[in-house]
Scaffold this motif. Structure first.
Motif, PDB file in Angstrom:
ATOM      1  N   VAL A  38       0.833  -1.206   0.000  1.00 33.17           N
ATOM      2  CA  VAL A  38       0.000   0.000   0.000  1.00 33.17           C
ATOM      3  C   VAL A  38       0.867   1.255   0.000  1.00 33.17           C
ATOM      4  O   VAL A  38       0.518   2.272  -0.614  1.00 33.17           O
ATOM      5  CB  VAL A  38      -0.945  -0.013   1.222  1.00 33.17           C
ATOM      6  N   LEU A  39       2.008   1.191   0.675  1.00 34.90           N
ATOM      7  CA  LEU A  39       2.904   2.347   0.745  1.00 34.90           C
ATOM      8  C   LEU A  39       3.754   2.487  -0.513  1.00 34.90           C
ATOM      9  O   LEU A  39       4.256   3.583  -0.795  1.00 34.90           O
ATOM     10  CB  LEU A  39       3.821   2.219   1.967  1.00 34.90           C
ATOM     11  N   SER A  45       5.357   7.917  -6.034  1.00 36.82           N
ATOM     12  CA  SER A  45       4.875   9.259  -6.359  1.00 36.82           C
ATOM     13  C   SER A  45       5.647  10.339  -5.616  1.00 36.82           C
ATOM     14  O   SER A  45       5.889  11.421  -6.170  1.00 36.82           O
ATOM     15  CB  SER A  45       3.382   9.365  -6.034  1.00 36.82           C
ATOM     16  N   ALA A  46       6.070  10.069  -4.395  1.00 34.18           N
ATOM     17  CA  ALA A  46       6.720  11.091  -3.584  1.00 34.18           C
ATOM     18  C   ALA A  46       8.168  11.324  -3.993  1.00 34.18           C
ATOM     19  O   ALA A  46       8.642  12.465  -4.020  1.00 34.18           O
ATOM     20  CB  ALA A  46       6.644  10.719  -2.107  1.00 34.18           C
ATOM     21  N   GLN A 161      -3.689   1.762   6.863  1.00 29.58           N
ATOM     22  CA  GLN A 161      -2.728   2.699   6.276  1.00 29.58           C
ATOM     23  C   GLN A 161      -3.328   3.448   5.093  1.00 29.58           C
ATOM     24  O   GLN A 161      -3.043   4.639   4.899  1.00 29.58           O
ATOM     25  CB  GLN A 161      -1.465   1.935   5.848  1.00 29.58           C
ATOM     26  N   ASN A 162      -4.167   2.777   4.333  1.00 28.26           N
ATOM     27  CA  ASN A 162      -4.824   3.441   3.210  1.00 28.26           C
ATOM     28  C   ASN A 162      -5.715   4.588   3.705  1.00 28.26           C
ATOM     29  O   ASN A 162      -5.711   5.697   3.134  1.00 28.26           O
ATOM     30  CB  ASN A 162      -5.646   2.419   2.424  1.00 28.26           C
ATOM     31  N   LEU A 167      -6.426  10.607   5.231  1.00 26.25           N
ATOM     32  CA  LEU A 167      -6.769  11.612   6.245  1.00 26.25           C
ATOM     33  C   LEU A 167      -5.581  12.484   6.633  1.00 26.25           C
ATOM     34  O   LEU A 167      -5.715  13.710   6.775  1.00 26.25           O
ATOM     35  CB  LEU A 167      -7.321  10.909   7.496  1.00 26.25           C
ATOM     36  N   PHE A 168      -4.410  11.886   6.825  1.00 28.61           N
ATOM     37  CA  PHE A 168      -3.272  12.615   7.399  1.00 28.61           C
ATOM     38  C   PHE A 168      -2.048  12.652   6.489  1.00 28.61           C
ATOM     39  O   PHE A 168      -1.036  13.250   6.864  1.00 28.61           O
ATOM     40  CB  PHE A 168      -2.868  11.983   8.744  1.00 28.61           C
ATOM     41  N   GLY A 169      -2.107  12.040   5.339  1.00 28.58           N
ATOM     42  CA  GLY A 169      -0.950  12.003   4.459  1.00 28.58           C
ATOM     43  C   GLY A 169       0.005  10.877   4.837  1.00 28.58           C
ATOM     44  O   GLY A 169      -0.155  10.195   5.864  1.00 28.58           O
ATOM     45  N   LEU A 170       1.033  10.687   4.011  1.00 30.40           N
ATOM     46  CA  LEU A 170       1.989   9.609   4.237  1.00 30.40           C
ATOM     47  C   LEU A 170       2.757   9.799   5.538  1.00 30.40           C
ATOM     48  O   LEU A 170       2.969   8.842   6.291  1.00 30.40           O
ATOM     49  CB  LEU A 170       2.964   9.537   3.048  1.00 30.40           C
TER      50      LEU A 170
END
Length: 512
Positions: A38-39, A45-46, A161-162, A167-170
């Motif tokens: 999931v991460l 992307s980051a 985690q998804n 809600l809070f970002g990575l």
């Protein structure tokens, strides 16, 4: 540290509390690493790195956990499961929180891959060792329940985690997950050892030596020294030397100091050499035992099969979501990700295979080889599947067969015995760790090279299929072992040459 004594504690009682605590420990420590798929798209992307480079993060966290198993097992043997679990809680929580501030993939490989991976390895070694100590007849079931904690953690953490990323970002997700990992310290509380670990035994022995009363009076040592004095006598005398015996009393400490001064550098060099030899003695003994284990044909075949299985079976856990997205089968991540399907079916497989391993007519070694073969065929079907439903079914099959991790300790115990379980299991997981560490980067490089996962999954499926067939063939001759007694004299030489082979076959038969 209190220790439980006697055989009455086996297969019940406090042992089920140990199972619950170990289950929660694996749930909290391995939840995020098991759902790292999931991460993975978020990190792509980051940081805008290639898939081969980014895959090192997911492969390192599981690979390091297994490669460091010999060290982790040694820590458990020396310090016990409880202190090791407390320290692992600090490492897992610290690594996850540190990963929230990672500026690059290289830093993420260190914080998430190495630090969290070592913490997971410590938890894994501690929980499996303490569970094997408390269970004998129901060991397969107990290990199945304990190792299911990683699967349940992967299933819940994938969805958790998804949602936290939404809600809070990575960064916020990793901070919250790290805070949850601090509860590992609470899981260490019930882990009372059956016997005191090696470190505490050494401390007790040292304390007993210091508490022994010293004698009030030490008898001095008498030394007679022959002194030759030149005395002036008559000019014609031939005997110009007179021997004088001098009696000197010395304390034992003074005598030792004088002897050391007399011997000079030779004695001091000898003391240093003896100290180094004494310090290296445990390492030489550990190396000799390791070589002895690797010379066992059955155990070595098991290690190679674990390596090939880990090399090919772990990449689907990391890349399954990206496979669905790159093939255009789904937009974004589903409510129940493929990683969650793999995790929950792995838990079911651990329980089912653990119960089957306890059945008297089931040979757990061949049961393990059967799961390897099934996993290999399933992975070869992934490139053929062109629907999301097909990927869900294949993910469930891969997860169920991957539940064979629950019986690795059971098989290892049957092959090498309970006394050498920690060392043998550490070696076994070290082979698996190298496979897990190499698998995802290789699959990622295949994709960067071909821009398709087809060749990568053909490679993974072939590796796992070969591992299953190799384990079958390596122990196949044991089916035809003769059990008749009273051989003729002409067969004695042949029986002598086959003695080592017969011992290996006995170990295969004992796994049943």
């Amino acid at each position: 540290m209190g220790a439980v004594k006697g055989d009455g504690a086996l297969d019940g009682g406090w042992g089920w509390i140990i199972v619950l605590a170990s289950f929660m420990a694996q749930f909290l420590s391995s939840g995020s690493p098991q759902s790292v798929g999931v991460l993975f798209p978020e990190w792509l992307s980051a940081f805008q790195e290639g898939k081969g480079m980014t895959a090192w993060v997911g492969s390192m966290v599981s690979g390091v956990a297994l490669i460091t198993s010999p060290v982790c097992s040694a820590c458990v043997d020396n310090f016990g499961a409880r202190p090791v679990t407390v320290f692992s809680g600090v490492m897992v929580a610290g690594g996850l929180m540190l990963s929230a501030f990672a500026p690059s993939v290289s830093f993420l490989i260190f914080s998430y891959g190495i630090v969290v991976g070592m913490g997971c390895g410590l938890v894994y070694a501690a929980t499996l060792t303490i569970t094997c100590q408390y269970f004998d007849k129901r060991r397969g079931l107990a290990l199945g329940i304990v190792t299911t904690g990683t699967s349940v953690g992967g299933f819940i953490y994938a969805t958790l985690q998804n949602e936290l990323i939404e809600l809070f970002g990575l960064e916020g997700c990793l901070l919250i997950i790290g805070a949850l990992a601090l509860n590992l310290m609470a899981c260490a509380g019930p882990m009372r050892p059956m016997n005191l670990p090696g470190y505490y035994l050494k401390q007790r022995a040292a304390l007993q030596r210091t508490e022994e009363p010293e004698p009030l009076y030490t008898k001095p040592t008498a030394i007679i020294i022959d002194s030759f004095l030149d005395l002036k006598t008559t000019p014609g005398s031939d005997n110009n030397k007179v021997t004088m015996k001098v009696l000197i009393t010395k304390e034992p400490t003074e005598l030792q100091e004088s002897e050391e001064e007399g011997n000079g550098g030779i004695l001091s060099g000898s003391i240093v050499a003896q100290a180094i030899k004494k310090l290296m003695r445990p390492y030489r003994l550990y190396l000799c035992k390791t070589i002895e284990l690797l010379q066992d044909r059955v155990f070595m075949a098991f290690c190679i099969a674990i390596f090939l299985f880990s090399l090919g079976a772990f990449p689907p856990v990391l890349f399954m979501e990206d496979v669905a997205q790159s093939e255009g089968l789904i937009d974004g991540i589903a409510l129940i990700p493929l990683v969650s399907i793999v995790a929950i079916t792995t838990g079911i497989g651990k329980l089912v295979l653990g119960v089957m391993a306890d059945m008297p007519r089931v040979n757990s070694l061949y049961l393990y080889a059967l799961t390897l073969t099934g996993t290999g065929f399933t992975l070869l079907l992934i490139p053929v599947s062109k629907s999301y439903l097909g990927l869900q079914v294949l993910s469930a099959m891969v997860g169920f067969f991957s539940g064979n991790w629950s019986i690795t300790s059971y098989i290892t115990t049957k092959i090498v015995g309970m006394e050498r379980l920690s060392q043998a299991h550490g070696i076994l997981l070290c082979f698996g760790g190298f496979g897990i560490m190499l698998g995802p980067p290789v699959v990622g490089w295949f994709f960067d090279w071909t821009q398709s996962y087809d060749l990568a999954f053909y490679f993974s499926g072939t590796c796992v299929l070969v591992s299953g067939l190799f384990l079958f063939l390596a122990t196949l001759l044991c089916w035809n072992r003769t059990t008749e007694e009273g051989d003729s004299p002409l067969e004695e030489d042949v029986n002598t040459l086959q003695q080592n082979h017969t011992l290996d076959c006995d170990k295969v038969a004992s796994v049943a």
